[in-house]
Design an enzyme around this catalytic site. Structure first.
Site, short mmCIF file in Angstrom:
data_model
loop_
_atom_site.label_atom_id
_atom_site.label_comp_id
_atom_site.label_asym_id
_atom_site.label_seq_id
_atom_site.Cartn_x
_atom_site.Cartn_y
_atom_site.Cartn_z
N HIS A 103 -13.15 46.66 -4.71
CA HIS A 103 -11.83 47.10 -4.27
C HIS A 103 -11.10 45.85 -3.77
O HIS A 103 -11.75 44.93 -3.25
CB HIS A 103 -11.88 48.03 -3.07
CG HIS A 103 -12.71 49.27 -3.21
ND1 HIS A 103 -14.07 49.28 -3.07
CD2 HIS A 103 -12.35 50.57 -3.42
CE1 HIS A 103 -14.51 50.52 -3.22
NE2 HIS A 103 -13.50 51.31 -3.44
N ASP A 106 -12.30 44.78 -0.40
CA ASP A 106 -13.67 44.24 -0.27
C ASP A 106 -13.64 42.73 -0.36
O ASP A 106 -14.39 42.04 0.30
CB ASP A 106 -14.59 44.70 -1.41
CG ASP A 106 -14.62 46.18 -1.59
OD1 ASP A 106 -14.42 46.90 -0.60
OD2 ASP A 106 -14.88 46.63 -2.73
C1 XLS Z 1 -16.85 56.83 -2.64
C2 XLS Z 1 -16.72 56.30 -3.99
C3 XLS Z 1 -16.18 54.88 -4.04
C4 XLS Z 1 -15.69 54.58 -5.41
C5 XLS Z 1 -14.78 53.42 -5.51
O1 XLS Z 1 -17.49 57.84 -2.40
O2 XLS Z 1 -17.94 56.39 -4.63
O3 XLS Z 1 -17.14 53.99 -3.61
O4 XLS Z 1 -16.76 54.36 -6.29
O5 XLS Z 1 -13.62 53.61 -4.77
#
Ligand code: XLS
Ligand code: NI
Ligand code: NI
Length: 439
Positions: A103, A106
């Site tokens: 993201h 991140d």
């Molecule tokens: C959260 C999601 C997230 C997505 C990406 O539960 O799994 O990590 O994979 O935004």
């Protein structure tokens, strides 16, 4: 290529086979081994997620982080973000994975205002590009975090606050640009806060229209900048909101079709989200495959005793084996991959645990693939499935499938016959025995 000293005590992870008792080796995943006509590496397209592995510090609703990574200085500064990238690529190359996913938040912190925030993202993106070029590691997908900051507390594109909608447009635009810059093969939408906690303050119709408008703008924008990556939506039924709009694969697909968007999206399916929706993982994968929408997988698992998204590393190779049957039917994962959207437990505090965790996930899926190879080569299960529907291969069934019947002609047929032919046994238990015989 080793950049940092944090993993010096760990060897490059290589395939050593099931006989090996080296904890830092793959027992099942042999990247180059040919399985069903392709290398394991090409089937799996393994990806490490940036958020859990490099930003997750073990916090949970009952307590703060417990994990102190030796490369972290405790700040969320741009300097720290830039330094962290080298550790990430050191880890990725040591583990031997081809892909990673992130993201915006991140990889780069927010700045004092949006202009600074956007600049931070690009500063880190340039660094990531250098590291990708130096190591050959690729970006499986990028995405925008539209759920952590308090401004998203009432939704992102479905927030009642139009400024938040505009804010999200900036974030997704920049995240698509960065994903394109890094050669990302997909772009994921996980609608973290797209849902509601109470109907008393929610206008479902309006939120749905805003959600569709936002996705439509993302499609238009991607087209205008010639971003060729695949758009993916990741379903999840609940958590953090009580009801998430992207409930499950079928709901997402229905929403996209209703809004004329279906051609532009595929699905990113996560094990733990499927089970929260009351489906098993393979239901979601089989459904997505059946409608040509299987895009990518967030490979993790929940805990059968817990009702939330525990994001553990996969261990169930039987489940993976069945998943491979659908993936194989789909011709592979296309531009998608196996993204280990999983985190080490908060008491797994060593850097070594990051390796053990990923070895477990990758070996689980590799073992599943080897089992699937036996099932597919043997052909017994496929044959039973084909036979079960044989009444549609000829006679009245073939007429139905070709669209050549209607209620009148079918009535004439069955009334003349007087009764339907008896059903053959479904043989579930036999098939379970057969499946077990490969494991
Ligand atoms: C959260 C999601 C997230 C997505 C990406 O539960 O799994 O990590 O994979 O935004
Ligand atoms: Ni996920
Ligand atoms: Ni999740």
């Amino acid at each position: 290529m080793a950049f940092t000293t944090f993993f010096d005590h760990i060897p490059t992870i290589a395939y050593e086979g099931v006989e090996s008792d080296n904890p830092f080796a793959f027992k099942w995943y042999d990247a180059k081994a040919k399985v069903l006509g392709k290398s394991m590496k090409d089937w799996m397209r393994n990806s490490v997620c940036y958020w859990h592995t490099f930003r997750g510090m073990g916090g949970d609703p009952f307590g703060p982080g417990t994990i102190c990574r030796p490369w972290e200085d405790g700040t969320d500064s741009l300097d720290q973000a830039l330094r962290r990238t080298e550790v990430v690529f050191d880890f990725l190359t040591k583990l031997g994975v081809e892909y990673y996913a992130f993201h915006d938040r991140d990889v780069a912190p927010e700045g004092g205002n949006l202009t600074e925030t956007n600049a931070n993202l690009w500063a880190v993106a340039k660094q990531l590009k250098k590291l990708q070029d130096a190591t050959g590691v690729k970006l499986l997908w990028g995405t925008a975090n539209l759920f952590s900051h308090p401004r998203f507390n009432q939704g992102a594109s479905t927030s009642p606050n139009a400024d938040v909608f505009a804010y999200c447009a900036n974030s997704v635009k920049e995240a698509i640009d960065v994903t394109k810059f890094l050669g990302g093969e997909n772009y994921v939408f996980w609608g973290g806060r797209e849902g509601y906690n109470s109907l008393l303050n929610t206008d479902l119709g309006r939120e749905g229209r805003h959600f569709a408008a936002f996705l439509g703008m993302a499609v238009d924008y991607a087209k205008s900048v010639k971003f060729r990556g695949q758009f993916l939506i990741e379903p999840k039924p609940c958590e953090p909101t009580k009801h998430q709009y992207d409930f499950d694969s079928a709901t997402v697909l229905g929403f996209l079709e209703r809004n004329g968007l279906a051609d532009h999206f595929k699905l990113n399916i996560e094990q733990n989200h499927a089970t929260l929706a009351g489906h098993d993982f393979n239901h979601e994968i089989a459904f997505a495959t059946s409608v040509g929408k299987l895009g990518s997988l967030d490979a993790n698992r929940g805990d059968t005793m817990n009702g939330w998204d525990t994001d553990q590393f996969p261990t169930d190779f039987r489940e993976a084996a069945q998943a491979w049957l659908y993936i194989h039917q789909n011709g592979g994962l296309g531009s998608g991959g196996l993204n280990y959207d999983a985190k080490v437990r908060r008491d797994s505090t060593d850097v070594d645990d990051m390796f053990h965790a990923h070895i477990c996930g990758i070996d689980t899926w590799a073992r599943g693939l080897r089992i699937a190879e036996k099932i597919i080569k043997d052909g017994k299960l496929a044959k039973v499935l084909k036979t079960r529907y044989a009444s549609y291969d000829k006679g009245i069934g073939a007429e139905i499938d070709k669209g050549r019947t209607d209620f009148r002609s079918l009535q004439a047929y069955i009334v003349k016959k007087g009764e339907a032919a008896p059903n053959a046994s479904g043989r579930q238990e036999l098939l379970e025995n057969v499946f077990n015989s490969y494991v």
